[in-house]
Every structure is written in structure tokens, then in C-alpha cells.
Design an enzyme around this catalytic site. Structure first.
Site, PDB file in Angstrom:
ATOM      1  N   ASN A 211       0.847  -1.196   0.000  1.00 29.03           N
ATOM      2  CA  ASN A 211       0.000   0.000   0.000  1.00 29.03           C
ATOM      3  C   ASN A 211       0.891   1.257   0.000  1.00 29.03           C
ATOM      4  O   ASN A 211       1.472   1.625   1.019  1.00 29.03           O
ATOM      5  CB  ASN A 211      -0.889  -0.059   1.264  1.00 29.03           C
ATOM      6  CG  ASN A 211      -1.850   1.116   1.356  1.00 29.03           C
ATOM      7  OD1 ASN A 211      -1.550   2.215   0.894  1.00 29.03           O
ATOM      8  ND2 ASN A 211      -2.989   0.891   1.979  1.00 29.03           N
TER       9      ASN A 211
ATOM     10  N   ASP B 211      -0.852  -3.466  10.246  1.00 28.39           N
ATOM     11  CA  ASP B 211      -2.198  -3.854   9.885  1.00 28.39           C
ATOM     12  C   ASP B 211      -3.171  -2.932  10.597  1.00 28.39           C
ATOM     13  O   ASP B 211      -2.954  -2.576  11.748  1.00 28.39           O
ATOM     14  CB  ASP B 211      -2.450  -5.308  10.285  1.00 28.39           C
ATOM     15  CG  ASP B 211      -3.244  -5.994   9.211  1.00 28.39           C
ATOM     16  OD1 ASP B 211      -2.637  -6.341   8.184  1.00 28.39           O
ATOM     17  OD2 ASP B 211      -4.471  -6.126   9.369  1.00 28.39           O
TER      18      ASP B 211
HETATM   19  P1  IMP Z   1      -4.972  -3.251   5.992  1.00 27.53           P
HETATM   20  O1  IMP Z   1      -5.328  -4.708   6.061  1.00 27.53           O
HETATM   21  O2  IMP Z   1      -4.156  -2.789   7.126  1.00 27.53           O
HETATM   22  O3  IMP Z   1      -4.370  -2.854   4.687  1.00 27.53           O
HETATM   23  O4  IMP Z   1      -6.299  -2.409   6.111  1.00 27.53           O
HETATM   24  C1  IMP Z   1      -7.595  -2.931   6.098  1.00 27.53           C
HETATM   25  C2  IMP Z   1      -8.502  -1.987   5.348  1.00 27.53           C
HETATM   26  O5  IMP Z   1      -8.594  -0.746   6.073  1.00 27.53           O
HETATM   27  C3  IMP Z   1      -8.007  -1.647   3.960  1.00 27.53           C
HETATM   28  O6  IMP Z   1      -9.089  -1.711   3.071  1.00 27.53           O
HETATM   29  C4  IMP Z   1      -7.457  -0.245   4.078  1.00 27.53           C
HETATM   30  O7  IMP Z   1      -7.699   0.497   2.885  1.00 27.53           O
HETATM   31  C5  IMP Z   1      -8.231   0.340   5.245  1.00 27.53           C
HETATM   32  N1  IMP Z   1      -7.348   1.244   5.996  1.00 27.53           N
HETATM   33  C6  IMP Z   1      -6.213   0.921   6.665  1.00 27.53           C
HETATM   34  N2  IMP Z   1      -5.642   2.013   7.175  1.00 27.53           N
HETATM   35  C7  IMP Z   1      -6.428   3.058   6.823  1.00 27.53           C
HETATM   36  C8  IMP Z   1      -6.327   4.451   7.035  1.00 27.53           C
HETATM   37  O8  IMP Z   1      -5.393   4.998   7.634  1.00 27.53           O
HETATM   38  N3  IMP Z   1      -7.324   5.190   6.522  1.00 27.53           N
HETATM   39  C9  IMP Z   1      -8.377   4.649   5.826  1.00 27.53           C
HETATM   40  N4  IMP Z   1      -8.502   3.366   5.586  1.00 27.53           N
HETATM   41  C10 IMP Z   1      -7.527   2.560   6.076  1.00 27.53           C
END
Ligand code: IMP
Length: 195
Positions: free
Chosen positions: A14, A72
Site C-alpha cells: 500500500n 495492519d
Molecule cells: P490493511 O489490512 O491494514 O491494509 O487495512 C484494512 C482496510 O482498512 C483496507 O481496506 C485499508 O484500505 C483500510 N485502511 C487501513 N488504514 C487506513 C487508514 O489509515 N485510513 C483509511 N482506511 C484505512
């Protein structure tokens, strides 16, 4: 001669996350060089973000030959959704999206939400794993607003900036109050103490 800086990898696919951490990293006088690594990690469905994060880290530990960390995060709508989507955040964003979340809560005027981030660091010199967490509290916006950030940013209003969504903040403003910023500052404290 100046000692060569050790590399510390942030494993993430990301780029928005990497940019946020990079901005934070640049503010610190750390004896490391930060690099992004997009090696594929294994993501499991578990009941807590911490479990997901630890599993991810261990899934690539044997392939890395330096210190590295993964992160995460999850978005939790406490009122009225009892914490949903939480560990299902990615799936929910990819299916019903921000519009779907707003539809679910459209009959409620008072909402409460938070983001949580867990950073898991593998610190090679000590062969140890450390966990740093950060939370930001706020509410869900009435509509999708802002062009910055990513994911749920356009529908989350943090307590500290009560008139703006995360997507309407600069990266610096978001970092100053965000879940990721808080977890990161704990990691920095650790790195500064240890060296
Ligand atoms: P991940 O598994 O940590 O990548 O995040 C889980 C979901 O939450 C993903 O769809 C990300 O786009 C969303 N997400 C994670 N961090 C943020 C943030 O800081 N702002 C908005 N959405 C987030």
C-alpha cells in the site's frame, strides 16, 4: 568514517501507507534508512488485527535478512455497528465500500468510530518481535468527503479535527492524530532507546 546506516524495511503493497510512514520517518533523526518492500505476506482472517499482523510478519520472517516491520489496520464503527467492519475492513471496502457503510448507518445521527493500527517489528540485532499499537477516535461523516488519503479516510472525522474527514487533511495533519502515527511514534521511541 561514518557508520553505514542499517536498512529497515516497511513491508507493504500500500503506497499510501508507505508515504505516511515515510513522512513521519523523515522527521526523526534515526540511524536507519527506510525502504519499502512489497514481498507478499500471508493474510489470515482472525478475530483481532494483532493476530493478523503477527501472522503476516511470521509468514515472511525467513525470507528477510534485516530488521523489518509490517502494519495492519482496521476501521471500527462502534455506534451503531458494534465495531463492524473491524477485521473485515478490507473485504468490506472492496465490496460495499464507503457508500455501503453510509447506507448501513443512514438512520443514525450519532455515530462513533475508531481506527486501530498494529505495527509489528522484527528487530534483527536482538532477534526479537515487538508490537506497537495506535488508536484514533472519531465519528462517521454524513457523506463522502475529500480527495486525500485512502480507504475509509473520506468517511472518518477524527475528534481532533471535528469539521474535516481524514481525506480532507494533509498527510502531516493525519499523521499527527492517526492510529498509524501513534503506533509509529511508539516504534520510534523504542528504536531511539535501543541504539
Ligand atoms: P490493511 O489490512 O491494514 O491494509 O487495512 C484494512 C482496510 O482498512 C483496507 O481496506 C485499508 O484500505 C483500510 N485502511 C487501513 N488504514 C487506513 C487508514 O489509515 N485510513 C483509511 N482506511 C484505512
Amino acid at each position: 568514517m561514518e557508520k553505514e546506516k542499517e536498512t529497515i524495511y516497511f513491508i507493504t503493497g500500500n503506497n499510501s501507507k508507505f508515504k505516511e510512514i515515510q513522512k513521519l520517518f523523515q522527521k526523526e533523526d534515526l540511524s536507519y534508512e527506510l525502504k519499502q518492500n512489497t514481498i507478499k505476506t500471508t493474510e489470515i482472517q482472525a478475530s483481532s488485527i494483532k493476530e493478523v499482523a503477527i501472522f503476516k510478519l511470521n509468514s515472511v520472517r525467513g525470507k528477510m535478512n534485516s530488521s523489518f516491520f509490517i502494519e495492519d489496520a482496521g476501521f471500527f464503527v462502534d455506534v451503531p455497528l458494534n465495531g463492524f467492519p473491524g477485521v473485515y475492513s478490507k473485504f468490506v471496502l472492496n465490496t460495499i465500500g464507503n457508500k455501503g457503510i453510509l447506507d448501513l448507518i443512514k438512520d443514525y445521527s450519532d455515530t462513533k468510530a475508531h481506527f486501530k493500527a498494529v505495527i509489528v517489528l522484527y528487530y534483527q540485532p536482538n532477534n526479537e518481535i515487538l508490537i506497537f499499537e495506535g488508536v484514533v477516535e472519531g465519528r462517521v461523516a454524513e457523506n463522502i468527503r475529500g480527495r486525500g488519503g485512502f480507504g475509509f479516510d473520506p468517511i472518518f472525522i477524527p475528534k481532533e479535527f471535528p469539521n474535516r474527514t481524514f481525506a480532507e487533511l494533509t498527510v502531516e495533519e493525519k499523521n499527527s492524530v492517526s492510529h498509524r502515527g501513534k503506533a509509529w511514534r511508539k516504534l520510534v521511541r523504542y528504536l531511539k532507546e535501543i541504539r
